[in-house]
Design a protein around this motif. Structure first.
Motif, PDB file in Angstrom:
ATOM      1  N   ASP A  55       8.082   1.032   2.153  1.00  0.00           N
ATOM      2  CA  ASP A  55       9.490   0.595   2.099  1.00  0.00           C
ATOM      3  C   ASP A  55      10.381   1.450   3.005  1.00  0.00           C
ATOM      4  O   ASP A  55      11.305   0.942   3.648  1.00  0.00           O
ATOM      5  CB  ASP A  55      10.034   0.694   0.660  1.00  0.00           C
ATOM      6  CG  ASP A  55       9.533  -0.451  -0.218  1.00  0.00           C
ATOM      7  OD1 ASP A  55       8.760  -1.296   0.300  1.00  0.00           O
ATOM      8  OD2 ASP A  55       9.907  -0.485  -1.411  1.00  0.00           O
ATOM      9  N   PHE A  73      12.536   0.144   6.433  1.00  0.00           N
ATOM     10  CA  PHE A  73      13.978   0.307   6.626  1.00  0.00           C
ATOM     11  C   PHE A  73      14.290   0.772   8.047  1.00  0.00           C
ATOM     12  O   PHE A  73      15.200   0.246   8.704  1.00  0.00           O
ATOM     13  CB  PHE A  73      14.545   1.298   5.604  1.00  0.00           C
ATOM     14  CG  PHE A  73      15.988   1.684   5.862  1.00  0.00           C
ATOM     15  CD1 PHE A  73      17.030   0.875   5.422  1.00  0.00           C
ATOM     16  CD2 PHE A  73      16.300   2.851   6.562  1.00  0.00           C
ATOM     17  CE1 PHE A  73      18.357   1.231   5.666  1.00  0.00           C
ATOM     18  CE2 PHE A  73      17.630   3.207   6.802  1.00  0.00           C
ATOM     19  CZ  PHE A  73      18.655   2.397   6.356  1.00  0.00           C
ATOM     20  N   GLU A 104      24.165   2.552   7.896  1.00  0.00           N
ATOM     21  CA  GLU A 104      23.518   1.766   6.839  1.00  0.00           C
ATOM     22  C   GLU A 104      22.731   2.697   5.927  1.00  0.00           C
ATOM     23  O   GLU A 104      22.168   3.690   6.386  1.00  0.00           O
ATOM     24  CB  GLU A 104      22.604   0.689   7.451  1.00  0.00           C
ATOM     25  CG  GLU A 104      22.284  -0.391   6.436  1.00  0.00           C
ATOM     26  CD  GLU A 104      21.795  -1.699   7.090  1.00  0.00           C
ATOM     27  OE1 GLU A 104      22.288  -2.044   8.191  1.00  0.00           O
ATOM     28  OE2 GLU A 104      20.900  -2.330   6.504  1.00  0.00           O
ATOM     29  N   LYS A 105      22.710   2.340   4.657  1.00  0.00           N
ATOM     30  CA  LYS A 105      22.082   3.195   3.649  1.00  0.00           C
ATOM     31  C   LYS A 105      21.391   2.292   2.640  1.00  0.00           C
ATOM     32  O   LYS A 105      21.866   1.193   2.364  1.00  0.00           O
ATOM     33  CB  LYS A 105      23.179   4.018   2.960  1.00  0.00           C
ATOM     34  CG  LYS A 105      22.681   5.085   2.026  1.00  0.00           C
ATOM     35  CD  LYS A 105      23.822   6.031   1.629  1.00  0.00           C
ATOM     36  CE  LYS A 105      24.427   5.586   0.302  1.00  0.00           C
ATOM     37  NZ  LYS A 105      25.317   6.631  -0.281  1.00  0.00           N
ATOM     38  N   LYS A 106      20.246   2.759   2.109  1.00  0.00           N
ATOM     39  CA  LYS A 106      19.537   1.958   1.113  1.00  0.00           C
ATOM     40  C   LYS A 106      18.916   2.884   0.069  1.00  0.00           C
ATOM     41  O   LYS A 106      18.491   3.994   0.404  1.00  0.00           O
ATOM     42  CB  LYS A 106      18.438   1.145   1.822  1.00  0.00           C
ATOM     43  CG  LYS A 106      17.824   0.063   0.969  1.00  0.00           C
ATOM     44  CD  LYS A 106      16.724  -0.704   1.706  1.00  0.00           C
ATOM     45  CE  LYS A 106      16.013  -1.637   0.740  1.00  0.00           C
ATOM     46  NZ  LYS A 106      14.917  -2.371   1.405  1.00  0.00           N
ATOM     47  N   ILE A 127      15.799   3.284  -2.486  1.00  0.00           N
ATOM     48  CA  ILE A 127      14.439   2.787  -2.755  1.00  0.00           C
ATOM     49  C   ILE A 127      13.891   3.547  -3.958  1.00  0.00           C
ATOM     50  O   ILE A 127      13.898   4.783  -3.956  1.00  0.00           O
ATOM     51  CB  ILE A 127      13.531   3.039  -1.525  1.00  0.00           C
ATOM     52  CG1 ILE A 127      14.018   2.216  -0.320  1.00  0.00           C
ATOM     53  CG2 ILE A 127      12.066   2.762  -1.843  1.00  0.00           C
ATOM     54  CD1 ILE A 127      13.400   2.645   1.004  1.00  0.00           C
ATOM     55  N   ILE A 168      16.739   7.913  -0.959  1.00  0.00           N
ATOM     56  CA  ILE A 168      17.856   7.342  -0.204  1.00  0.00           C
ATOM     57  C   ILE A 168      17.547   7.456   1.282  1.00  0.00           C
ATOM     58  O   ILE A 168      17.185   8.534   1.770  1.00  0.00           O
ATOM     59  CB  ILE A 168      19.183   8.067  -0.535  1.00  0.00           C
ATOM     60  CG1 ILE A 168      19.466   7.924  -2.036  1.00  0.00           C
ATOM     61  CG2 ILE A 168      20.338   7.506   0.282  1.00  0.00           C
ATOM     62  CD1 ILE A 168      20.653   8.721  -2.527  1.00  0.00           C
TER      63      ILE A 168
END
Lengths: 278, 278
Positions: free
Chosen positions: A40, A44, A25-27, A29, A13
């Protein structure tokens, strides 16, 4: 703006935030091989200007910032990652990286903002792909010489099941992690019904580990998170079994106070990783 | 002049000293019922004028000096002693009593004057009538909420022997203390020859406990004392087994550095108890 990375064995994360509770913002992977995963992660952060980066990572890895090997993963706990230096790989994002174990970071998140506020001896346990434990004493991680690896302590097992840990077979992680449940019962843990006998066995094994943590650290709070602990029905059984095994040898606080769900739900790790920058 | 008491389950050592290494007079008193034992202890100190008294005691007992129960023994680990308040009973000797567990005191002795100098994460283990463990982090005891009781963690046992701990059966102490050896082999441990298979089994059980201490605390020094550890031939087997079980999961210092005999021989406890006054 601050950055945070919770690097786990299954998923990673990444987040940018004004402060740990105010994420911009959060993503998520998926964690694969080091090269594509790190690529990746770096992508980000390309879109943001951050002042520092907190990283909570799976281990075992060198977290002593004075070591020449600061950031180095020293074992093949995740295939392909042994020998990768996390700090080096992430240094393009920001030069100000604060690294700790994923579980110390999660413990910190819970200590500052979750169920572990004011706890003097705080234990955070994650039960998922593996079992990991972070411990804070008055808010500071108990690291020792390398760092703790409490998931790899040896515990009694009452049947002939062979644990799935490739290093130690029948350690706590080998006997009670998500993958060990899958091997033992032939079905993914999350697909087992609440009434399946698997959960009583799992509570047994987890309780033994918790009793060993109580004997080793005398905590005032044990917070359990991770995929397996999303089965909330485990908590009451676990409390009963810990009480039964410990057998009032030393006084324990009320078990429902002592053994607790995370206050930040699934966010202990990323909130804690962001908190490392403070 | 300072006073020290090492109150053990089998014997009690009392001493007065100019400093912890400069003992003026010392006496060994057998630990029996509380009344006659304490009466003997008080008599010894009647002849001396001391400024303060350090006490390292068997437990479990309340060592939080802010508690109303400071000094209270909370379990029947020694028959007849549950409910005795050590601090109250000894208050006629001197009003300035500093109390800690026997093993924290021994760890302190080794940290200041023995094999644990400069150790950042120091573990002192005694294997005798029971198994007790004291841990110092940068020289200060790791106490947690009550105090540690690492002798009572649960460990795997590969045979059907039932451990002798009255509270937990098969805990570390139940399986590997002196009395458990006597029950297992039908003869006092000190009378078993060096070539007896009992020692390999004992090293196995001790090594499992040490691995659990390594996973829980990542120490840079583990010092083993107590009656059973007077069998010095145990040390090399123990080091081999710890190395074998840990299986290089995280880097360990040289095992002969990590796992060590006491530097103060049988005096860790009384020297440490005297050191509590400093």
């Amino acid at each position: 703006m601050i950055g945070g990375i919770e690097l786990g064995g299954t998923k990673c994360i990444v987040a940018v935030a004004n402060n740990p509770l105010d994420i911009i913002e959060k993503k998520v992977i998926p964690t694969r091989d080091p090269k594509s995963t790190i690529s990746d992660i770096v992508s980000f952060f390309n879109n943001f200007k951050i002042s520092s980066l907190g990283v909570g990572s799976f281990g075992p890895l060198v977290i002593n910032s004075e070591s020449d090997d600061y950031g180095l993963l020293v074992a093949e706990s995740k295939k392909g990652w042994k020998g990768v230096n996390i700090v080096e790989e992430l240094s393009n994002i920001n030069s100000n990286i604060i690294l700790d174990t994923d579980v110390n970071a999660a413990a910190l998140g819970e200590y500052r903002y979750g169920a572990g506020k004011l706890s003097e001896t705080l234990v955070y346990v994650t039960v998922g792909t593996g079992i990991g434990v972070g411990i804070l004493l008055d808010g500071r991680p108990h690291i020792g010489n390398f760092h703790l690896e409490i998931g790899h302590m040896l515990i009694p097992n009452s049947d002939n099941f062979r644990g799935v840990c490739e290093i130690h077979d029948n350690c706590w992680e080998g006997l009670a992690s998500g993958p060990s449940m899958q091997t033992r019962w032939g079905i993914e843990a999350s697909k087992l019904s609440e009434s399946h006998e698997a959960w009583v066995k799992e509570a047994d094994l987890l309780a033994i580990g918790l009793v060993n943590i109580i004997s080793n650290h005398s905590p005032d709070k044990i917070i359990l998170g991770g995929g397996v602990m999303n089965q909330k029905h485990l908590f009451p059984i676990l409390r009963l079994k810990v009480k039964e095994i410990w057998n009032s040898y030393t006084p324990l606080d009320s078990l429902s106070q002592l053994i607790s769900e995370p206050g930040l739900e699934d966010n202990s790790g990323i909130v804690g990783s962001l908190s490392l920058t403070l």
